[in-house]
Scaffold this active site. Sequence first.
Site, PDB file in Angstrom:
ATOM      1  N   ASP A   6      34.798 -24.264 -10.681  1.00  0.00           N
ATOM      2  CA  ASP A   6      33.556 -25.034 -10.511  1.00  0.00           C
ATOM      3  C   ASP A   6      32.556 -24.140  -9.773  1.00  0.00           C
ATOM      4  OD1 ASP A   6      31.536 -26.773 -10.068  1.00  0.00           O
ATOM      5  OD2 ASP A   6      32.743 -28.312  -9.073  1.00  0.00           O
TER       6      ASP A   6
ATOM      7  N   ARG B 207      -3.237  12.311 -32.754  1.00  0.00           N
ATOM      8  CA  ARG B 207      -3.267  13.510 -33.601  1.00  0.00           C
ATOM      9  C   ARG B 207      -4.267  13.328 -34.748  1.00  0.00           C
ATOM     10  NH1 ARG B 207       0.380  16.692 -37.592  1.00  0.00           N
ATOM     11  NH2 ARG B 207       0.302  18.805 -36.791  1.00  0.00           N
TER      12      ARG B 207
ATOM     13  N   LYS C  58      10.608  18.242 -46.104  1.00  0.00           N
ATOM     14  CA  LYS C  58      10.545  17.896 -44.680  1.00  0.00           C
ATOM     15  C   LYS C  58       9.554  16.741 -44.549  1.00  0.00           C
ATOM     16  CE  LYS C  58       9.462  19.746 -40.078  1.00  0.00           C
ATOM     17  NZ  LYS C  58       8.997  20.936 -39.324  1.00  0.00           N
ATOM     18  N   TRP C  59      10.081  15.561 -44.205  1.00  0.00           N
ATOM     19  CA  TRP C  59       9.292  14.315 -44.139  1.00  0.00           C
ATOM     20  C   TRP C  59       8.927  14.060 -42.683  1.00  0.00           C
ATOM     21  CZ3 TRP C  59       8.882  10.307 -48.164  1.00  0.00           C
ATOM     22  CH2 TRP C  59       8.314   9.107 -47.714  1.00  0.00           C
ATOM     23  N   ASP C  60       7.646  14.232 -42.355  1.00  0.00           N
ATOM     24  CA  ASP C  60       7.218  14.160 -40.958  1.00  0.00           C
ATOM     25  C   ASP C  60       6.534  12.824 -40.663  1.00  0.00           C
ATOM     26  OD1 ASP C  60       6.863  15.026 -38.361  1.00  0.00           O
ATOM     27  OD2 ASP C  60       5.876  16.898 -38.921  1.00  0.00           O
ATOM     28  N   MET C  61       6.406  12.508 -39.369  1.00  0.00           N
ATOM     29  CA  MET C  61       5.715  11.304 -38.905  1.00  0.00           C
ATOM     30  C   MET C  61       5.258  11.583 -37.476  1.00  0.00           C
ATOM     31  SD  MET C  61       5.772   8.323 -37.001  1.00  0.00           S
ATOM     32  CE  MET C  61       7.399   7.722 -36.592  1.00  0.00           C
TER      33      MET C  61
ATOM     34  N   CYS D 205      11.598  14.152 -39.825  1.00  0.00           N
ATOM     35  CA  CYS D 205      10.967  14.719 -38.636  1.00  0.00           C
ATOM     36  C   CYS D 205       9.989  13.693 -38.103  1.00  0.00           C
ATOM     37  CB  CYS D 205      10.251  16.021 -38.989  1.00  0.00           C
ATOM     38  SG  CYS D 205       9.336  16.792 -37.622  1.00  0.00           S
TER      39      CYS D 205
ATOM     40  N   ASP E 178      10.470  19.569 -31.806  1.00  0.00           N
ATOM     41  CA  ASP E 178       9.419  20.567 -32.006  1.00  0.00           C
ATOM     42  C   ASP E 178       9.534  21.707 -31.004  1.00  0.00           C
ATOM     43  OD1 ASP E 178       8.238  19.413 -34.181  1.00  0.00           O
ATOM     44  OD2 ASP E 178       6.598  18.464 -33.075  1.00  0.00           O
TER      45      ASP E 178
END
Length: 730
Positions: free
Chosen positions: A53, A444, A477-480, A527, A549
């Site tokens: 309790d 950016r 190379k797929w960046d964001m 990336c 980076d």
Amino acid sequence: MGIYFDEKQQLFHLQGKNTSYVLQVYGEGYLAHLYWGRKTKNYRHSNELQFADRAFSGNPSTAKDRTFSLDTLPQEYPGYGNTDFRTPAYQVQLDNGTTVTDLRYASHMIRNGKPKLDGLPAVYTEEDNEAETLEITLRDQIAGIAAVLSYTVFHERNVITRSVRLINEGKHPVRLLRALSTNVDFRDSDFDLLQLSGAWGRERHVERHVLRPGLQAVESRRGASSHQQNPFMALLRKGANETSGEVFGFNLVYSGNFTAQAEVDQFSNTRVSIGINPFDFSWLLEEGEAFQCPETVMVYSHEGLGGMSRTFHDLYRTRLVRGSFRDQVRPILVNNWEATYFDFTAEKITEIAKAGKELGIELFVLDDGWFGKRNNDKTSLGDWFVNKEKLPKGLDDLAHSVQELGMQFGLWVEPEMVSAESELYKKHPDWCLHVPDRTCSESRNQLVLDFARKEVRDAVTKMISDVLSSAPVQYVKWDMNRHMTEIGSAALPAERQRETAHRYMLGLYEILETLTSAFSDILFESCSGGGGRFDPGILYYMPQTWASDNTDAISRLKIQYGTSLVYPIISMGAHVSDVPNHQVHRFTSLDIRGDAAMSGNFGYELDLTKLTEVEKEIVKKQVAAYKEIRHLVQFGDFYRLKSPFEGNETAWLFVNMEKSEAAVFYFRVLAEPNASFGKLRLEGLDPERTYEVLGTDEIYGGDELAYSGLSIPASLNGDFQSLFWRFKGI
């Protein structure tokens, strides 16, 4: 091994290779958590649940005594509002505005294999006999809400995956305010918490601290899993280290906003929960609709952090990553970014590629600046057509020129973003994420495209498909390069605006599924400003990720060490760059830069045409050496020997599954006066086998190398030194 159900006790026992997970339907339909840890043959309640309790811990309306409270019951998927005051796993707002729900056990099903998740990445099986899945349905009859809890246990792994599907079975719309994927209630708090934290350029640094009373969490509200935190946490028993002790690891298979938290309550119980971040999230469920939560991968190890890591590595390398590249060695590449940035011509690119071929490099990657009017980072994202001033003969001609040299050709893209100064933005300014009457913040010099909108997804898919079909591209190379602000969608009504961030992620996954399936002969690398989206959700679609980076060899010791806690070495892009380093302006030798990069997915990022003859010979030797050991680095077991977070030295070892070959790397950051003599104990070798040190006449037993150790030569001079050994069984 498998899933066992004791009907009399209403008890489920999930058994993996060396782990057990036990839950029980308790009392009047409450799903209680009893045990997770080292494997037991049976579970007979030696550590039974106890109740008292407890003042100010209320009793559910159906409870028959004051000792029973949800505030003290360890639960599998807890709610809030009916006596549990701890953090809930879910919260639903009903049509009357209230948020009190009460999920109780309704039914269950056990099946072989592992079903896919609708629209989401997840670990998979290739054979049904690899795993078993338990689905438990919980239901609130009054609210008309159901939750299907899915547990998959792998027979030969110490892995359990969990996910939840929430269903509106009522006659009115409801709103999900919180929909976490996993909850585990431990009945003590004798743990340390380990997380991977950092920032751009210093991702996934290891942080470990004592678990304290109250709530401690890591999370992202940035629209991506982020550089700052990773969707991972682990609880470590006191004294657990690299090689021994209990570790409980949690990793969310998701690439967007997340939370991972541990809450120590007033009675020293620990609640761990992980899932989509409820901050700025809601989801409207119409009658009959369901919401699928992302998957959590839970790993148990009684062999310390090393055992946990090798379990994650093997699982992700073979049952998360997909496609033809899963089991192929990855090519050694050269990328022109730090060599030229935006300032290049077709002739310069061909010169770098030719120099790379002469050094034994296999793949050339053309980075940012090849499209639109992209001479700086202020323009042209979204304009995916060739910049004829730089490439007057087009992309196809350049790619064929590189291939005629005997190299593969790769390409950089950033399809998720748009520049305000671009043809795409001028045509469709409403295609970016935005909210009415607000200006859009830039990062950016770019904005985020709204992947919650089908027309945007379709347009991006077509643009990138056209590019990849226009030339013999073998690598992408797929960046964001930015996180989300002003998160709103012109395609959604007001009551669904807080769905935008998750709908974006579902849209991204849809695009990646389409493109990686259509171009299955292309190797995709993800990336996000380096390692800003290094998570299992992305690895499901793209089998490797640019780790950071920051290409400085010394910085990379911590970045790659921390990343290796969860993610396989084959997934980590690592390059040799120029000096002084462009991020931290440090001078280091080509030798240590090579050794650090060879400890990942190897490549170069500098102007190879400017190398001296001496440097060319060093690079040739590095490339040749990596070709000889990359099967170890990319597919072998990984052992961390010395931590850069604990001292001046770093060391690690790669060994093949047969333990017949090994490669060892050692790094010392700063020279020390009158230093002591050091050694490395080589974990992971076969103690019954004898090994020769290639390039020498030295022969040692695996037991001696593990127990006595290998001497570190005292002849190392100066800062930033490294050593590399290869061992072969005889």
